[in-house]
Design an enzyme around this catalytic site. Structure first.
Site, PDB file in Angstrom:
ATOM      1  N   ARG A  95       0.825  -1.200   0.000  1.00 19.81           N
ATOM      2  CA  ARG A  95       0.000   0.000   0.000  1.00 19.81           C
ATOM      3  C   ARG A  95       0.867   1.261   0.000  1.00 19.81           C
ATOM      4  O   ARG A  95       0.553   2.244  -0.665  1.00 19.81           O
ATOM      5  CB  ARG A  95      -0.931   0.010   1.207  1.00 19.81           C
ATOM      6  CG  ARG A  95      -1.739   1.293   1.294  1.00 19.81           C
ATOM      7  CD  ARG A  95      -2.832   1.247   2.325  1.00 19.81           C
ATOM      8  NE  ARG A  95      -3.427   2.568   2.463  1.00 19.81           N
ATOM      9  CZ  ARG A  95      -4.375   2.858   3.352  1.00 19.81           C
ATOM     10  NH1 ARG A  95      -4.839   1.923   4.154  1.00 19.81           N
ATOM     11  NH2 ARG A  95      -4.860   4.088   3.422  1.00 19.81           N
ATOM     12  N   ASN A 149     -10.542  -4.181   0.057  1.00 17.07           N
ATOM     13  CA  ASN A 149     -10.580  -3.137  -0.956  1.00 17.07           C
ATOM     14  C   ASN A 149      -9.721  -3.517  -2.153  1.00 17.07           C
ATOM     15  O   ASN A 149      -8.819  -4.336  -2.013  1.00 17.07           O
ATOM     16  CB  ASN A 149     -10.071  -1.817  -0.368  1.00 17.07           C
ATOM     17  CG  ASN A 149     -11.237  -1.001   0.153  1.00 17.07           C
ATOM     18  OD1 ASN A 149     -12.325  -1.074  -0.386  1.00 17.07           O
ATOM     19  ND2 ASN A 149     -10.990  -0.234   1.219  1.00 17.07           N
ATOM     20  N   CYS A 171     -18.814  -2.015   2.428  1.00 14.38           N
ATOM     21  CA  CYS A 171     -18.082  -0.776   2.599  1.00 14.38           C
ATOM     22  C   CYS A 171     -18.651  -0.052   3.796  1.00 14.38           C
ATOM     23  O   CYS A 171     -19.845  -0.121   4.068  1.00 14.38           O
ATOM     24  CB  CYS A 171     -18.239   0.076   1.343  1.00 14.38           C
ATOM     25  SG  CYS A 171     -17.278   1.583   1.455  1.00 14.38           S
ATOM     26  N   HIS A 201     -16.892   3.762  -2.957  1.00 14.20           N
ATOM     27  CA  HIS A 201     -16.095   4.991  -2.789  1.00 14.20           C
ATOM     28  C   HIS A 201     -16.426   6.031  -3.857  1.00 14.20           C
ATOM     29  O   HIS A 201     -15.635   6.940  -4.128  1.00 14.20           O
ATOM     30  CB  HIS A 201     -14.579   4.676  -2.782  1.00 14.20           C
ATOM     31  CG  HIS A 201     -14.164   3.935  -1.546  1.00 14.20           C
ATOM     32  ND1 HIS A 201     -12.857   3.742  -1.207  1.00 14.20           N
ATOM     33  CD2 HIS A 201     -14.899   3.366  -0.555  1.00 14.20           C
ATOM     34  CE1 HIS A 201     -12.795   3.052  -0.069  1.00 14.20           C
ATOM     35  NE2 HIS A 201     -14.023   2.816   0.327  1.00 14.20           N
ATOM     36  N   TYR A 254     -14.812  10.377  -0.357  1.00 16.92           N
ATOM     37  CA  TYR A 254     -13.839  10.131  -1.424  1.00 16.92           C
ATOM     38  C   TYR A 254     -14.039  11.044  -2.639  1.00 16.92           C
ATOM     39  O   TYR A 254     -13.164  11.142  -3.487  1.00 16.92           O
ATOM     40  CB  TYR A 254     -13.895   8.666  -1.863  1.00 16.92           C
ATOM     41  CG  TYR A 254     -13.279   7.733  -0.856  1.00 16.92           C
ATOM     42  CD1 TYR A 254     -11.954   7.338  -0.977  1.00 16.92           C
ATOM     43  CD2 TYR A 254     -14.014   7.264   0.227  1.00 16.92           C
ATOM     44  CE1 TYR A 254     -11.378   6.487  -0.039  1.00 16.92           C
ATOM     45  CE2 TYR A 254     -13.452   6.419   1.170  1.00 16.92           C
ATOM     46  CZ  TYR A 254     -12.135   6.027   1.028  1.00 16.92           C
ATOM     47  OH  TYR A 254     -11.564   5.191   1.942  1.00 16.92           O
TER      48      TYR A 254
END
Lengths: 440, 440, 440, 440
Positions: A95, A149, A171, A201, A254
């Protein structure tokens, strides 16, 4: 057999105690007989810590939930009623690269619908599809609930490239928005209802109701004036009041990445200098959490877990499982096959939409088309997700490039290629499907 | 003001006692403050009988519901929360013509989706639209709930030709199918769920679930073998077993008219000889009922009312009002704007579909497209409804002829014209809008 | 190699001389190098007669077209530019059964979109799909042009169940309507343009233009007043004037079966008594034609061929081939993949629609949705075609029954089953795929 | 009356000589009887220069086209067969602002689909709609052909906000792409065919054919390798080869703004420093042209006109008029009502698509949906056009802001507001409809 069998893949995750707490809390109506925590060999140690805590929590609560652990998911799956996944292929190190590399090129990494999310998807989807094949073989009647995700992209991939239809992507964003709106209006959550439609998102509140009356105008006034609603992991850069009024929709946190790209980029660059990427911040949090979890006197979920961006994720999962098991027919917002609910998106694609949750699964509520002002952006992210899922399966360099280049955060074909090439190299350990096409 | 105000137009109907019973039964959670029974001057006598019974019922039950009567709906409407309509323009005499005239030409009259239904629509829709205009003016926040037949056509007309969006068309067919399936499977109703989609009196069960498991195959086996599910007012001519298995959908009782046309026609012709039209049978029932209602010792709904084809109609209405008022979020099957729920039908048309009922109104569940085998028939009835609604508003002879000619029960353009011409003449008292075009 | 190679499967058909005439006439711009006439062994004799005539015609015309014959299509196919099919599985004897059996049950047989057409499709489609497999293997670049009926159903089957995309279904109905309208208006054909949309034998003129001006009203007036437009093989029972005006579309001759069902049924029953089925009439015509063709002094297409219902079929085929070869970009009405041209029908289905014919093939013109009044009927026939094609491939008894039962000419589920069972038995020689399911 | 009457609004434009040349060249088949050049009073001088040149051109060519001029369009319109518009509300001065102001905020102005285009639309659409009202009144049968930019947005506005259906928006981009592809492949233009679909300045070649064979791969190889295809007015920054191959579509020159945003922005900023905006460059060109035009010895279109970005615009207009008048049924790429031709865009929106041009007008060819990779971007521009058209008509500040903020070139809500506010102020003379909402 009486009671429910749940298999949690990625069971060594730091989120697991929330899940345990959720099952304990709901035990009277949701009798979990067995909970299998599954992880990969290199996660053995975390799995041990987490499962030990889980056992202490269950014992303290006095509920007869059996906690099992295994490093072989095929041992766990047979007879499962629900399989949940919370995996992180490549760990937080990956990540960090998802976030750092794009920033080098002046592009936000964005770990779900941005360039970072593309690579997270490329790493995660093949693993998820292998899990799906095992489910099809070993527990074909199970519900597969994913909260890894990028959940939208993963759900798209499961719908297109596996034989599983009983799949739901989860989510915590809509639940967070719901809570935030209730707080803004200073009313109980149960008095608020929001019609949600969009993608993971990339979800919008189409209308907000208080006791059945539409109150979008009032909510947007508050959103634009005071401190604006956001997630733990997303900086609040404030909304342009006139824009929000003009939009006349409730954006999700987001959306800042797309409607306030410049400011968000500056923030991320600043934050990178100050404290590293979000991934690196989370790594520290994780370490702290595992230190806590290892304390044998701890037998409840520690408060600190709520500091994570993923707070309420596991609670949402428990809620969902509970509603399916007990045919609650309540409304929850999940990622499912569209089936026409959002008429401007393909019927066979994954969407995030308000659903009624029954014992036959979630049934999406018909929302009509996305409003004109946002239908293009939503379609673009859906196209991004589809191409990303396709690239994850085929290992096609060109399809991956196309996904990268059409992402709204990437503003140039050559930048797209540069980021793609550097990230393919950086993640190659986790991207065997690109071996050949990368060489080309 | 505390409590709910309900206005029932056509309040002198013989069905009203069921409505009263429904409100009494639900009083603890559904506090009806005022119920206004409205009728037209020539219905004054019935209205008096019915309202007197209503008052006795309320008094006996000991609930503080005020019963008001008026012959002027504009007096009743201001402040209404719900307006319901159960009108019959032209009375049962007109219905008798709707049934008798087509039969002369070898065509089933069918009072909702057949030639009879066309004329019922032509008479009813202009009156409903006038009521809508009064609602828009006097109680624009009210929910308008129609259970006058043809309910699908009327809802289509309200959506297209009035400014009212808070409108719902009600039907007792899906609830009857639900009850019949539970009975067949010998289980409690609450364990059964059916996904309904289609149009009024043209609705299909797409899937039947028992405790969340799909059981359509078992249900169709039973339907095809034993005595088949029907309504009080529709003869059971039995289904061809192989056809029902091939269809793999749960048909509604009215589907007999389209899939067993010959047998139904024979039955209707035989019944006409034996006991007159259904309308005439109902006229006798009505007389009986009013004799009962006039008995001042009667203070409950008499059992005999359940013999009517419309049984459970009013109960369905009370249920619906209750779910809206209390935000029950349960699933009910009503006629509403499609909004993409059935993707093979226009988004702006009325459909009959499983909805979740909230305090913002019914929200249809996305069902995808109608299955291939029935999509043509369903579209044809929808086209019939649209043309009928248009003809009712414009008084266009050609549009009415087109509606008649495309009806699946009418097999020839010249027969369509003959039936149309005779019915226009027979009903001219109630069809002022056709005055000119008829002459032409 | 210079010039075009054409393979005509079913080359022994009595229609072939028209095809030969067509190629001779167009030779200067359409240089056919080889024409292969292919037939099955039991058609050897007809093939000899027809090919001998073809050779005489070519010789007399002085064009260098080589005529080849073979009983093995795999010998003919390699290198083909165009493959045409005009086959009749089961010969006219089978057609006679297609017409006679339904009539016994009071149902019109209708050899394309009726019960007869269902069985013609069940017999023909498997053979066509075998031909498709040979084309895919031996001449994958060839255009496959089918004019075997039921052409719509066959095209649907090729699109769904073969790998061939370069496929076109041909029909002479639109060209006949075009000619008839020009005659009605007493103008040259080239001044008339008609926007066609629908399905094979279920096609409508949406608008008629004379020199670019819309003249539908005038055309319908004439159609409804004088003798109405029809085909050689369809009786003219006259249109109800008001209906035609109300419809405001140009119907095709086959629409009589659906809008004048009773009269057409009477006519067919009368004709059956008087002169046998149409199939039997055609059998006599065929015999006559082959007697003529055998005359060695004959070296042109005899006039009598134009008496067949299929007149202009072969001419239409030559026209189509010519326009593809020479990139004429003219408008022709053919059966192709919809691709959104008719928005109310599935994008992946076969439709009959005005197309521009280029050297990349036909490109359908966007027509919007079918008009409300006909969209149901058109969808019903499309559903019938889809189910019939599926049944032809799978041999499923239930799917075949469903196709039969939803056909608009069949008004009862039990009648559907009776006709189906008798026809399956009567045609079993040509329906090997139903062997098992029939037994069941 | 014999011959055609054409009215050209904005007749004093420097492009007019190309139009005159086009009509002269086509006179034998396209007999223009009268050409009316209309302009506004402040354009009187240019109109005089241009019309004098036009008259000399016509006289020299020896064709009997009457050239009329007027400052009152209502004098010119009656009896017109075609009305063309080539207006520039606010002149090049306004365009310069459209380009300069966004650049101050680091945003490309882009005079059609960017912030500049939004303001061009806000200024132009109200004037176009007034012209439409005059056409509806004075020459309702005329074809209205617009080539004022932004042509897509203007066509959208005419379709939504006027009663005119015979409207076509014209663009020279597809014709330029066609020419460029022929040049790349070194073949005659007539051997190339391209299927075009998208929006004005957002159009893609879906497939390229050479003699009927698909050659997209070859074309994209050349496009990505050599100097890439562009317009006179768009800098060629080169395409990323892998991106173009991945896209597998032929982009139009304007796509650079969206897929190479950074480079294009740099170029524009550099160019601004070096030689001012494109508007300012064009102003100089214009001056030169008018000096040339004023030369009384000039009686042909001067070569220099071809240096303008709009080259071939007027030729395209003549071609279109010719094909309509003579029912040529050739394929041209124009902006028209979609009608389902591009299934992923609303049926009632304007699209730019390959059409067959008949004497009934252009008929779009069904192209299916836009490919996944571009459907989002295309939808976003369509949404931008719709909101811009709405803002132009309503004068709503919020709608204009929404259009600005969703434009893909604008990356922040606050930047959108800043640009909007400064541009509203800068253009206020031409934006009376915003008077109130601006103040607010």
């Amino acid at each position: 057999m009486e009671g429910i069998k749940i298999v949690t893949i990625g069971g060594g995750s730091s989120y697991t105690p929330e899940l345990i707490e959720g099952f304990i809390k709901r035990y009277p109506e949701l009798p979990v007989r067995e909970l299998w925590l599954v992880d990969i060999p290199e996660g053995r140690k975390k799995l041990e810590v987490v499962s030990a805590l889980a056992k202490r929590m269950v014992e303290k609560a006095g509920v007869p939930i059996e906690i099992h652990t295994t490093l072989d998911r095929r041992e766990a799956l047979p007879g499962a009623d629900f399989v949940t996944t919370q995996i992180r292929v490549g760990h937080l190190e990956a990540r960090a690269k998802d976030e750092r590399i794009p920033l080098k090129y002046g592009v936000i990494g964005q770990e779900t619908n941005g360039p970072g999310g593309l690579f997270k998807g490329l790493r995660t989807i093949p693993v998820i599809l292998e899990i799906c094949r095992d489910i099809e073989e070993l527990c074909p009647e199970a519900w597969f609930i994913n909260f890894s995700n990028p959940a939208g992209m993963v759900t798209e991939a499961v719908l297109r490239y596996s034989g599983i239809t009983k799949t739901i992507g989860l989510c915590n964003v809509p639940i967070g928005m719901h809570m935030a709106v209730a707080e803004m209006l200073e009313v109980e959550q149960s008095r608020i209802h929001i019609d949600f439609a969009g993608l993971n998102h990339m979800v919008f509140g189409l209308e907000v109701y208080l006791d059945g009356k539409a109150v979008m105008g009032e909510v947007l006034d508050k959103l634009a004036s005071g401190p604006s609603m956001t997630m733990k992991n997303i900086v609040d850069v404030g909304w342009e009041k006139d824009f929000i009024k003009a939009l006349n929709l409730l954006p999700c946190p987001y959306h800042r990445y797309y409607y306030q790209t410049e400011k968000m980029l500056e923030q991320e660059q600043q934050a990178l200098q100050d404290k590293g990427t979000r991934a690196e911040v989370v790594q520290d949090l994780e370490k702290e959490l595992f230190t806590l979890y290892s304390d044998e006197s701890l037998a409840v979920k520690p408060k600190q877990l709520e500091e994570r961006g993923g707070a309420f994720y596991s609670d949402a999962a428990c809620n969902l499982i509970n509603s399916i098991y007990n045919n609650k027919q309540d409304i929850q917002v999940v990622n499912v096959r569209n089936n026409g609910a959002i008429s401007s998106l393909p019927a066979d694609s994954a969407v995030e939409v308000s659903c009624i949750i029954t014992n036959e699964g979630p049934k999406p509520i018909a929302m009509g088309g996305m409003p004109v002002a946002v239908s293009g952006l939503v379609q673009q992210i859906k196209s991004f997700e589809r191409l990303a899922a396709e690239a994850a399966v085929t290992g096609s360099y060109h399809t991956a490039l196309l996904a990268m280049a059409i992402n709204p955060l990437v503003s140039s074909d050559s930048t797209a290629k540069q980021i793609l090439d550097e990230m393919l190299e950086a993640h190659k350990e986790y991207l065997p499907q690109f071996e050949k096409s990368y060489a080309g």
